[in-house]
Design a protein around this motif. Sequence first.
Motif, PDB file in Angstrom:
ATOM      1  N   ALA A 105       5.174   3.563  -6.623  1.00  0.00           N
ATOM      2  CA  ALA A 105       4.816   3.674  -5.212  1.00  0.00           C
ATOM      3  C   ALA A 105       4.276   5.057  -4.901  1.00  0.00           C
ATOM      4  O   ALA A 105       3.298   5.210  -4.164  1.00  0.00           O
ATOM      5  CB  ALA A 105       6.037   3.375  -4.349  1.00  0.00           C
ATOM      6  N   ARG A 106       4.910   6.081  -5.456  1.00  0.00           N
ATOM      7  CA  ARG A 106       4.459   7.448  -5.184  1.00  0.00           C
ATOM      8  C   ARG A 106       3.037   7.668  -5.689  1.00  0.00           C
ATOM      9  O   ARG A 106       2.275   8.458  -5.143  1.00  0.00           O
ATOM     10  CB  ARG A 106       5.412   8.452  -5.834  1.00  0.00           C
ATOM     11  CG  ARG A 106       6.752   8.583  -5.105  1.00  0.00           C
ATOM     12  CD  ARG A 106       7.470   9.847  -5.541  1.00  0.00           C
ATOM     13  NE  ARG A 106       7.757   9.866  -6.959  1.00  0.00           N
ATOM     14  CZ  ARG A 106       8.881   9.378  -7.491  1.00  0.00           C
ATOM     15  NH1 ARG A 106       9.790   8.818  -6.716  1.00  0.00           N
ATOM     16  NH2 ARG A 106       9.095   9.444  -8.785  1.00  0.00           N
ATOM     17  N   ARG A 107       2.686   6.977  -6.767  1.00  0.00           N
ATOM     18  CA  ARG A 107       1.331   7.106  -7.298  1.00  0.00           C
ATOM     19  C   ARG A 107       0.336   6.223  -6.549  1.00  0.00           C
ATOM     20  O   ARG A 107      -0.834   6.170  -6.896  1.00  0.00           O
ATOM     21  CB  ARG A 107       1.323   6.732  -8.778  1.00  0.00           C
ATOM     22  CG  ARG A 107       2.080   7.739  -9.639  1.00  0.00           C
ATOM     23  CD  ARG A 107       2.106   7.284 -11.083  1.00  0.00           C
ATOM     24  NE  ARG A 107       2.818   8.233 -11.928  1.00  0.00           N
ATOM     25  CZ  ARG A 107       3.089   8.023 -13.211  1.00  0.00           C
ATOM     26  NH1 ARG A 107       2.702   6.911 -13.778  1.00  0.00           N
ATOM     27  NH2 ARG A 107       3.736   8.925 -13.913  1.00  0.00           N
ATOM     28  N   ALA A 108       0.844   5.531  -5.527  1.00  0.00           N
ATOM     29  CA  ALA A 108      -0.020   4.674  -4.700  1.00  0.00           C
ATOM     30  C   ALA A 108      -0.814   3.687  -5.555  1.00  0.00           C
ATOM     31  O   ALA A 108      -2.019   3.527  -5.440  1.00  0.00           O
ATOM     32  CB  ALA A 108      -0.977   5.521  -3.861  1.00  0.00           C
ATOM     33  N   LEU A 109      -0.086   3.013  -6.458  1.00  0.00           N
ATOM     34  CA  LEU A 109      -0.739   2.037  -7.318  1.00  0.00           C
ATOM     35  C   LEU A 109      -1.179   0.835  -6.499  1.00  0.00           C
ATOM     36  O   LEU A 109      -0.536   0.458  -5.531  1.00  0.00           O
ATOM     37  CB  LEU A 109       0.249   1.562  -8.405  1.00  0.00           C
ATOM     38  CG  LEU A 109       0.735   2.638  -9.364  1.00  0.00           C
ATOM     39  CD1 LEU A 109       1.805   2.062 -10.257  1.00  0.00           C
ATOM     40  CD2 LEU A 109      -0.418   3.146 -10.205  1.00  0.00           C
ATOM     41  N   THR A 110      -2.265   0.235  -6.902  1.00  0.00           N
ATOM     42  CA  THR A 110      -2.679  -0.999  -6.252  1.00  0.00           C
ATOM     43  C   THR A 110      -1.733  -2.105  -6.688  1.00  0.00           C
ATOM     44  O   THR A 110      -1.064  -2.012  -7.719  1.00  0.00           O
ATOM     45  CB  THR A 110      -4.108  -1.384  -6.674  1.00  0.00           C
ATOM     46  OG1 THR A 110      -4.102  -1.663  -8.072  1.00  0.00           O
ATOM     47  CG2 THR A 110      -5.079  -0.261  -6.366  1.00  0.00           C
ATOM     48  N   ASN A 168       3.726  -0.637  -2.654  1.00  0.00           N
ATOM     49  CA  ASN A 168       3.576   0.773  -2.286  1.00  0.00           C
ATOM     50  C   ASN A 168       4.825   1.346  -1.631  1.00  0.00           C
ATOM     51  O   ASN A 168       5.022   2.560  -1.606  1.00  0.00           O
ATOM     52  CB  ASN A 168       2.371   0.959  -1.357  1.00  0.00           C
ATOM     53  CG  ASN A 168       1.055   0.707  -2.074  1.00  0.00           C
ATOM     54  OD1 ASN A 168       0.972   0.840  -3.295  1.00  0.00           O
ATOM     55  ND2 ASN A 168       0.035   0.331  -1.328  1.00  0.00           N
ATOM     56  N   ASP A 169       5.677   0.493  -1.089  1.00  0.00           N
ATOM     57  CA  ASP A 169       6.892   0.975  -0.435  1.00  0.00           C
ATOM     58  C   ASP A 169       8.063   1.110  -1.400  1.00  0.00           C
ATOM     59  O   ASP A 169       9.183   1.402  -0.997  1.00  0.00           O
ATOM     60  CB  ASP A 169       7.277   0.056   0.728  1.00  0.00           C
ATOM     61  CG  ASP A 169       7.586  -1.371   0.261  1.00  0.00           C
ATOM     62  OD1 ASP A 169       7.515  -1.625  -0.969  1.00  0.00           O
ATOM     63  OD2 ASP A 169       7.884  -2.225   1.112  1.00  0.00           O
ATOM     64  N   GLY A 170       7.807   0.904  -2.703  1.00  0.00           N
ATOM     65  CA  GLY A 170       8.862   1.037  -3.698  1.00  0.00           C
ATOM     66  C   GLY A 170       9.526  -0.266  -4.058  1.00  0.00           C
ATOM     67  O   GLY A 170      10.360  -0.308  -4.962  1.00  0.00           O
ATOM     68  N   GLY A 171       9.191  -1.340  -3.355  1.00  0.00           N
ATOM     69  CA  GLY A 171       9.772  -2.631  -3.669  1.00  0.00           C
ATOM     70  C   GLY A 171       9.085  -3.295  -4.851  1.00  0.00           C
ATOM     71  O   GLY A 171       8.048  -2.841  -5.337  1.00  0.00           O
ATOM     72  N   VAL A 172       9.682  -4.380  -5.309  1.00  0.00           N
ATOM     73  CA  VAL A 172       9.112  -5.164  -6.403  1.00  0.00           C
ATOM     74  C   VAL A 172       9.058  -6.614  -5.955  1.00  0.00           C
ATOM     75  O   VAL A 172       9.998  -7.121  -5.342  1.00  0.00           O
ATOM     76  CB  VAL A 172       9.949  -5.042  -7.692  1.00  0.00           C
ATOM     77  CG1 VAL A 172       9.333  -5.856  -8.823  1.00  0.00           C
ATOM     78  CG2 VAL A 172      10.088  -3.589  -8.112  1.00  0.00           C
ATOM     79  N   SER A 173       7.963  -7.269  -6.259  1.00  0.00           N
ATOM     80  CA  SER A 173       7.790  -8.673  -5.909  1.00  0.00           C
ATOM     81  C   SER A 173       7.462  -9.482  -7.154  1.00  0.00           C
ATOM     82  O   SER A 173       7.080  -8.944  -8.192  1.00  0.00           O
ATOM     83  CB  SER A 173       6.678  -8.838  -4.863  1.00  0.00           C
ATOM     84  OG  SER A 173       6.993  -8.154  -3.662  1.00  0.00           O
ATOM     85  N   LEU A 174       7.612 -10.790  -7.012  1.00  0.00           N
ATOM     86  CA  LEU A 174       7.295 -11.720  -8.098  1.00  0.00           C
ATOM     87  C   LEU A 174       6.098 -12.556  -7.696  1.00  0.00           C
ATOM     88  O   LEU A 174       6.093 -13.199  -6.639  1.00  0.00           O
ATOM     89  CB  LEU A 174       8.490 -12.641  -8.363  1.00  0.00           C
ATOM     90  CG  LEU A 174       8.258 -13.754  -9.397  1.00  0.00           C
ATOM     91  CD1 LEU A 174       8.172 -13.172 -10.795  1.00  0.00           C
ATOM     92  CD2 LEU A 174       9.371 -14.800  -9.318  1.00  0.00           C
ATOM     93  N   GLU A 175       5.049 -12.534  -8.510  1.00  0.00           N
ATOM     94  CA  GLU A 175       3.897 -13.402  -8.300  1.00  0.00           C
ATOM     95  C   GLU A 175       4.197 -14.759  -8.936  1.00  0.00           C
ATOM     96  O   GLU A 175       4.506 -14.840 -10.126  1.00  0.00           O
ATOM     97  CB  GLU A 175       2.642 -12.809  -8.931  1.00  0.00           C
ATOM     98  CG  GLU A 175       1.997 -11.731  -8.108  1.00  0.00           C
ATOM     99  CD  GLU A 175       0.610 -11.359  -8.634  1.00  0.00           C
ATOM    100  OE1 GLU A 175       0.311 -11.736  -9.787  1.00  0.00           O
ATOM    101  OE2 GLU A 175      -0.140 -10.696  -7.915  1.00  0.00           O
ATOM    102  N   TRP A 176       4.094 -15.816  -8.128  1.00  0.00           N
ATOM    103  CA  TRP A 176       4.423 -17.145  -8.640  1.00  0.00           C
ATOM    104  C   TRP A 176       3.519 -18.167  -7.962  1.00  0.00           C
ATOM    105  O   TRP A 176       3.574 -18.349  -6.756  1.00  0.00           O
ATOM    106  CB  TRP A 176       5.888 -17.459  -8.370  1.00  0.00           C
ATOM    107  CG  TRP A 176       6.375 -18.694  -9.071  1.00  0.00           C
ATOM    108  CD1 TRP A 176       6.400 -19.971  -8.577  1.00  0.00           C
ATOM    109  CD2 TRP A 176       6.893 -18.780 -10.398  1.00  0.00           C
ATOM    110  NE1 TRP A 176       6.903 -20.844  -9.505  1.00  0.00           N
ATOM    111  CE2 TRP A 176       7.215 -20.138 -10.641  1.00  0.00           C
ATOM    112  CE3 TRP A 176       7.109 -17.843 -11.409  1.00  0.00           C
ATOM    113  CZ2 TRP A 176       7.747 -20.575 -11.851  1.00  0.00           C
ATOM    114  CZ3 TRP A 176       7.634 -18.278 -12.619  1.00  0.00           C
ATOM    115  CH2 TRP A 176       7.953 -19.626 -12.833  1.00  0.00           C
ATOM    116  N   GLU A 177       2.701 -18.822  -8.738  1.00  0.00           N
ATOM    117  CA  GLU A 177       1.809 -19.870  -8.234  1.00  0.00           C
ATOM    118  C   GLU A 177       1.002 -19.387  -7.035  1.00  0.00           C
ATOM    119  O   GLU A 177       1.018 -19.993  -5.959  1.00  0.00           O
ATOM    120  CB  GLU A 177       2.605 -21.128  -7.900  1.00  0.00           C
ATOM    121  CG  GLU A 177       3.251 -21.765  -9.124  1.00  0.00           C
ATOM    122  CD  GLU A 177       3.975 -23.050  -8.809  1.00  0.00           C
ATOM    123  OE1 GLU A 177       4.122 -23.357  -7.601  1.00  0.00           O
ATOM    124  OE2 GLU A 177       4.405 -23.736  -9.751  1.00  0.00           O
TER     125      GLU A 177
END
Length: 247
Positions: free
Chosen positions: A31-36, A224-233
């Motif tokens: 997040a700090r690196r502002a990754l896409t 970007n807020d430091g969270g993690v999500s799962l991409e699914w379908e």
Amino acid sequence: VWPPATTCRVLPARVAVQSPMTLSSIARRCARRALTRRHDPRGLLIRTFAASSEDLVVYAEEIQAAQIKPAAFYEEQGEKRNYFYHIDLQGRLFLEDVLPKNVATSLKSDKFLDFFWHMLRPNTLGTFEEYPFISPCGKEMNFVRPADTPIVFDRIDYSEPNGFPRLVYASAHSQEFDPSALVWHTETERIYHPVTKHKRLKGSMGLLRSHLGISLSERFVFENDGGVSLEWEDKVFPIRMIDNGTE
């Protein structure tokens, strides 16, 4: 109850020394690196996840070995038809006093495992309370102390005719996988999914086996807020993160 009633609650402090680069810290760094959202440091993630899992397994084995009682205890209780079992972080079942604990010494009969997990329930007997679960079998009573949760999801089965993927545990048991329901414990770096189908454990949490967590990590998205999500379908589901019972 959260975190799960586990015999390994001393693990996080020890692991913190061994694995200072935790998955949650990776997320914050990203997040700090502002990754896409499409950028995924998968190699670093998987190496860290695997190292953390290995540390936890080693410590869990050490703790479990220290919990084994004298042989006379098991002999005496065996005469009373009381037996004692351990479920490890991979979901494998062992007699508690068996060492070493590995694939060769785990119990493998599908018929036995199916019945054992079918009968699994919280221990409300008021005896041997250090074993939080029991699995009765006729006049026999099996007391169970898991390394974490009594249900450990081993894999995702995509073969159901209705097309809904299912989480599999204990050889033949399964339930529907809900990608929106994952929970990530940031101290132990373990990922959980609610138990929705088991008659007596419904509403509790089941651990995702480490190799299943690593497989799902290929779908992780760092926000970007430091969270993690799962991409699914083609959808993105935030993973709920907790730390000692708080989000």
